[in-house]
Scaffold this motif. Structure first.
Motif, PDB file in Angstrom:
ATOM      1  N   THR A   1     -38.644  -8.075   1.162  1.00 15.67           N
ATOM      2  CA  THR A   1     -37.529  -8.901   1.191  1.00 15.67           C
ATOM      3  C   THR A   1     -37.258  -8.605  -0.534  1.00 15.67           C
ATOM      4  OG1 THR A   1     -38.025 -10.310   2.891  1.00 15.67           O
ATOM      5  CG2 THR A   1     -36.467 -11.073   1.186  1.00 15.67           C
ATOM      6  N   CYS A   2     -38.091  -9.015  -1.265  1.00 10.82           N
ATOM      7  CA  CYS A   2     -37.674  -8.807  -2.458  1.00 10.82           C
ATOM      8  C   CYS A   2     -37.279  -7.400  -3.091  1.00 10.82           C
ATOM      9  CB  CYS A   2     -38.873  -9.216  -3.332  1.00 10.82           C
ATOM     10  SG  CYS A   2     -39.437 -10.929  -3.558  1.00 10.82           S
TER      11      CYS A   2
ATOM     12  N   ARG B   1     -36.145 -16.248  -2.094  1.00 10.00           N
ATOM     13  CA  ARG B   1     -37.437 -15.434  -2.398  1.00 10.00           C
ATOM     14  C   ARG B   1     -37.248 -15.037  -3.859  1.00 10.00           C
ATOM     15  NH1 ARG B   1     -38.777 -17.857   1.791  1.00 10.00           N
ATOM     16  NH2 ARG B   1     -39.064 -16.638   3.573  1.00 10.00           N
TER      17      ARG B   1
ATOM     18  N   HIS C   1     -47.066 -14.313  -7.030  1.00 10.94           N
ATOM     19  CA  HIS C   1     -46.619 -13.253  -6.180  1.00 10.94           C
ATOM     20  C   HIS C   1     -45.310 -12.929  -7.193  1.00 10.94           C
ATOM     21  CE1 HIS C   1     -47.479 -13.739  -1.908  1.00 10.94           C
ATOM     22  NE2 HIS C   1     -47.787 -15.032  -2.332  1.00 10.94           N
TER      23      HIS C   1
ATOM     24  N   ARG D   1     -42.582 -10.527   2.460  1.00  5.63           N
ATOM     25  CA  ARG D   1     -42.070 -11.186   1.008  1.00  5.63           C
ATOM     26  C   ARG D   1     -41.722 -10.008   0.294  1.00  5.63           C
ATOM     27  NH1 ARG D   1     -42.867 -14.421   4.411  1.00  5.63           N
ATOM     28  NH2 ARG D   1     -43.093 -16.582   4.210  1.00  5.63           N
TER      29      ARG D   1
ATOM     30  N   TYR E   1     -40.600 -19.620  -1.469  1.00  7.63           N
ATOM     31  CA  TYR E   1     -41.139 -18.571  -0.967  1.00  7.63           C
ATOM     32  C   TYR E   1     -42.088 -18.803   0.088  1.00  7.63           C
ATOM     33  CZ  TYR E   1     -42.349 -13.877  -2.840  1.00  7.63           C
ATOM     34  OH  TYR E   1     -42.209 -12.426  -3.088  1.00  7.63           O
TER      35      TYR E   1
END
Length: 394
Positions: A230-231, A269, A35, A227, A310
């Protein structure tokens, strides 16, 4: 196998074997750096010796005929050059269709093609079967139509097809590894700049073992998008205070200084993204020093971060990995891929592989109710044509 595939091609499309050309693109496994590709950091994948074969022959017809031995029930899919748009009914064939569509910008194609595909990548295992079929098609078109397009450009084309034609917002790691893989080497790739270097992966007494949870990854797509969003939101907050182009530029020290700007979930995250990026660079150093045990410890830390920060592992992946950690033949083990099912990647001492498969598989079944599948894999080269000389060695 090559001879059998040629016979299958002739049985399906007719003609003679001599005019049939064979191409291959590998699957890939990411050893560490999960990721991270869409966060602009470092990844450390390698190409495998399993992958996708494409047999092709030019025809005088104004259409393309696709057939996959992996989906025989779908029969031959015939597509006109006048309509290369995405169609749900075409299923797997949309991947090569997308590549042919994109390839038109380099070389307008009107010549008919018969193409037979066969892949020996386990279905749903997260070993990049989609990137494999994309690159085998791109390399095939490049060679058949003598375009001399650089492999990096074919990699970028393939990623663009997956993003815009297929509609999957993936990073570039999968296509890059499939196109640029090198026998007995891993690739340290900076996903922000595409700078890379090959690292010898000398495993004289150990081997990569892929373990598939065989759990359908129902949450993977939605969790991936969540995810990623969010990042991206956290990055926009941080870049107002830190001079960074991606989370891959952020250090742990900087995160500690500015983490108060982030929500609790964003902080977790980003912490994974930052520490995983640092772990990947440390893992590359360990490989260069021939320290496979240090590499294995970093794999363990990676899984723990993916589990706790994560939150993309899940019961099945954790059970498989924890069983592997307990086995005496394990050097390193972690989840690989999007998560919520899919596979683990393990480095196992050769003498222990049979007991590893038996013991880890038994414990996994007892605790999860699923039966794991295991694949002992070798590191291979990137996408290419299979010539007579190479065929002799297969």
């Amino acid at each position: 196998m090559m001879e059998q595939l040629k016979e299958d091609f002739i049985a399906l499309f007719g003609g003679v074997k001599e005019k049939v050309r064979i191409f291959f693109a590998p699957g890939r496994v990411n050893l560490i750096g999960e990721h991270i590709d869409y966060n602009g950091g470092y990844v450390l994948p390698c190409a495998l010796q399993i992958g996708t074969y494409a047999l092709v022959r030019k025809t005088g017809n104004p259409f393309i005929r696709f057939y996959s031995k992996n989906f025989p029930e779908e029969g031959v899919i015939t597509v006109s050059y006048e309509d290369l748009s995405y169609h749900v009914k075409h299923g797997w064939a949309n991947y090569p269709k997308g590549i042919i569509t994109a390839f038109q910008s380099f070389c307008p194609i009107h010549t008919g093609l018969d193409i037979l595909y066969y892949g020996n990548i386990p279905n749903g295992a997260g070993l990049s079967s989609s990137a494999s079929i994309e690159l085998v098609t791109a390399v095939m078109l490049n060679e058949v139509f003598e375009q001399n397009i650089d492999m990096i450009d074919l990699v970028k084309l393939s990623q663009k097809v997956e993003n815009e034609y297929i509609g999957v917002n993936c990073g570039i790691m999968d296509q890059f590894t499939v196109g640029m893989g090198k026998l007995d080497h891993a690739i340290l790739l900076n996903c922000q700049t595409l700078e890379y270097r090959y690292l010898p992966l000398e495993m004289t007494d150990c081997t990569i073992v892929i373990a598939n949870t065989n759990k359908k990854r129902g949450l993977a797509d939605s969790a991936y998008n969540e995810r990623r969003a969010t990042c991206e939101a956290a990055f926009l907050k941080l870049r107002q205070h830190v001079n960074i182009e991606s989370l891959g530029d952020l250090t742990s020290k900087q995160l500690e200084q500015y983490e108060h700007l982030l929500s609790p979930v964003e902080k977790k995250r980003v912490r994974h993204a930052v520490t995983e990026n640092e772990r990947t660079k440390q893992a590359a150093n360990a490989l260069e020093q021939g320290d496979l045990f240090r590499f294995g410890e970093l794999m363990k830390q990676s899984h723990i971060s993916l589990r706790d920060d994560y939150e993309v592992t899940g019961t099945e992946l954790d059970t498989l990995v924890e069983a592997a950690w307990k086995h005496e033949g394990t050097i390193g083990a972690r989840m690989t891929g999007a998560g919520f099912g899919g596979c683990t990647v393990n480095i196992v001492k050769d003498e222990y592989i049979p007991s590893f498969i038996e013991q880890v598989g038994r414990e996994y079944t007892q605790k999860s109710g699923y039966e794991a599948s295991f694949y002992v894999v070798k590191i291979g080269d990137g996408a290419r044509e299979i010539t007579e000389e190479k065929e002799m060695r297969l």
